[in-house]
Scaffold this active site. Structure first.
Site, PDB file in Angstrom:
ATOM      1  N   SER A 146       0.836  -1.204   0.000  1.00 32.00           N
ATOM      2  CA  SER A 146       0.000   0.000   0.000  1.00 32.00           C
ATOM      3  C   SER A 146       0.877   1.263   0.000  1.00 32.00           C
ATOM      4  CB  SER A 146      -0.963  -0.058   1.188  1.00 32.00           C
ATOM      5  OG  SER A 146      -1.976   0.882   1.026  1.00 32.00           O
ATOM      6  N   ASP A 223     -10.191  -5.669  -3.033  1.00 35.93           N
ATOM      7  CA  ASP A 223      -9.596  -4.629  -2.175  1.00 35.93           C
ATOM      8  C   ASP A 223     -10.507  -3.407  -2.201  1.00 35.93           C
ATOM      9  OD1 ASP A 223      -8.041  -2.496  -1.192  1.00 35.93           O
ATOM     10  OD2 ASP A 223      -6.185  -3.375  -1.962  1.00 35.93           O
ATOM     11  N   HIS A 257      -7.334  -6.062   0.976  1.00 33.24           N
ATOM     12  CA  HIS A 257      -6.157  -5.213   1.214  1.00 33.24           C
ATOM     13  C   HIS A 257      -5.317  -5.705   2.399  1.00 33.24           C
ATOM     14  CE1 HIS A 257      -4.183  -1.364   0.381  1.00 33.24           C
ATOM     15  NE2 HIS A 257      -4.108  -1.116   1.675  1.00 33.24           N
TER      16      HIS A 257
HETATM   17  N1  LIG Z   1      -8.856   2.079   7.985  1.00 32.54           N
HETATM   18  C1  LIG Z   1      -7.721   1.218   7.962  1.00 32.54           C
HETATM   19  C2  LIG Z   1      -6.770   1.737   6.930  1.00 32.54           C
HETATM   20  C3  LIG Z   1      -5.367   1.419   7.141  1.00 32.54           C
HETATM   21  C4  LIG Z   1      -4.929   0.141   6.481  1.00 32.54           C
HETATM   22  O1  LIG Z   1      -5.676  -0.602   5.809  1.00 32.54           O
HETATM   23  N2  LIG Z   1      -3.663  -0.115   6.669  1.00 32.54           N
HETATM   24  C5  LIG Z   1      -3.042  -1.232   6.023  1.00 32.54           C
HETATM   25  C6  LIG Z   1      -1.941  -0.688   5.128  1.00 32.54           C
HETATM   26  S1  LIG Z   1      -2.578   0.599   4.061  1.00 32.54           S
HETATM   27  C7  LIG Z   1      -2.419  -2.120   7.073  1.00 32.54           C
HETATM   28  O2  LIG Z   1      -1.456  -2.806   6.788  1.00 32.54           O
HETATM   29  N3  LIG Z   1      -2.970  -2.109   8.313  1.00 32.54           N
HETATM   30  C8  LIG Z   1      -2.375  -2.832   9.417  1.00 32.54           C
HETATM   31  C9  LIG Z   1      -2.570  -4.318   9.424  1.00 32.54           C
HETATM   32  O3  LIG Z   1      -3.402  -4.836   8.661  1.00 32.54           O
HETATM   33  O4  LIG Z   1      -1.861  -4.986  10.215  1.00 32.54           O
HETATM   34  C10 LIG Z   1      -7.112   1.157   9.341  1.00 32.54           C
HETATM   35  O5  LIG Z   1      -7.149   2.162  10.076  1.00 32.54           O
HETATM   36  O6  LIG Z   1      -6.575   0.080   9.713  1.00 32.54           O
END
Ligand SMILES: N[C@@H](CCC(=O)N[C@@H](CS)C(=O)NCC(=O)O)C(=O)O
Length: 281
Positions: A146, A223, A257
């Site tokens: 991302s 996604d 995602h």
């Molecule tokens: N609304 C979501 C958006 C952020 C998101 O999807 N982050 C992804 C990367 S863009 C991620 O890797 N989140 C942490 C995880 O899944 O461990 C959130 O706050 O978690």
């Protein structure tokens, strides 16, 4: 550097190090996986992994299941945090700006410019730190997810010779054109289209940067961010126009995602990076 975590993993060691960063002016944590080959003192290639919004060094090392394939192929994994950290570091309300959202740029605008120098941190300081402290053999690949996919692609496209290959999961490929990127770039870089273009993969590919760089990108077609924030068709169009020989985009049916997606295809990416070492040299 101070080691703050160590765990045996697939015959090697998953470690977390804390260090004072000169480029960020902060104390940072970085995950380091040493495969069995490195633990035995053998020099190994290294992959720099850049994570996405809201992440620190823990998300990838605990959720991607990357250690098994890194042990098998003999790769060191270097996994930084996604921004400068600390009480003295500027921050913002939303999850998509400030701490946890450094976007891998060198900020020029206040209040960010003092610490938000993630481009220098990952592409200069961290590589030097790794070379001085771990048995890195000089081959570097870069990958990310991302916002980190954007960081991986732009870091490799902007710096010919630094990375043998670049791959990305669900990367933000045209930050200048989408809400996440426009918000961050306006804050960190100001209203300067020429500066934005230097940190925009589609713009860099269109302008012919690092034309021989091998590229691999995976997106999931389930996604939720695909259409508004990621827009893979912009990357496909830029690649088609550029005539690059070794660039591939895949749309994986049913994947979202999350790190379930990253963990499904990470081994495939590392095998591809591994193959590129032989292919280009
Ligand atoms: N609304 C979501 C958006 C952020 C998101 O999807 N982050 C992804 C990367 S863009 C991620 O890797 N989140 C942490 C995880 O899944 O461990 C959130 O706050 O978690």
């Amino acid at each position: 550097m101070e080691r703050v975590e160590v765990h045996a993993s697939f015959g090697g060691r998953q470690e977390v190090w804390r260090h004072e960063s000169a480029s960020l002016g902060t104390i940072q944590q970085v995950g380091v996986y040493l495969p069995p080959q490195a633990v035995q003192g053998e020099k190994c290639p290294a992959l720099l992994w850049l994570s996405g919004l809201t992440c620190n060094e823990q998300n990838f090392i605990t959720k991607a299941g990357a250690q098994a394939i890194a042990a098998e192929l003999g790769w060191i994994l270097i996994v930084p945090d996604t921004s400068p950290r600390g009480e003295q570091v500027a921050d913002a309300e939303g999850y998509d700006l400030g701490q946890g959202a450094g976007f891998y740029v060198n900020a020029t605008q206040e209040p960010w410019a003092a610490h938000y120098r993630m481009d220098d941190y990952v592409n200069i300081e961290l590589r030097e730190l790794a070379a001085a402290n771990f048995p890195v053999n000089g081959h570097w690949a870069i990958s990310g997810h991302s916002m980190g996919g954007h960081g991986a692609l732009t870091s490799a496209l902007r710096n010919p010779g630094l990375y043998t290959s670049a791959s990305a999961f669900s990367p933000i490929v045209a930050p200048s054109q989408v809400p996440w990127g426009q918000k961050a770039f306006t804050a960190y870089l100001g209203d300067e289209p020429a500066v934005w273009a230097e940190y925009d993969s589609v713009e860099l590919i269109t302008s012919g940067s690092n034309p021989e760089l091998p590229l691999l990108c995976d997106f999931g077609d389930a996604d939720d961010f695909l259409e508004v924030q990621l827009q893979p068709q912009r990357l496909q169009e830029a690649l088609d126009r550029s005539g690059r020989r070794n660039a591939r985009i895949r749309l994986q049916p049913g994947y979202d995602h999350s790190y379930y997606f990253v963990s499904t295809f990470f081994a495939d990416h590392l095998k591809w990076h591994h193959a590129q070492i032989g292919a280009g040299s």
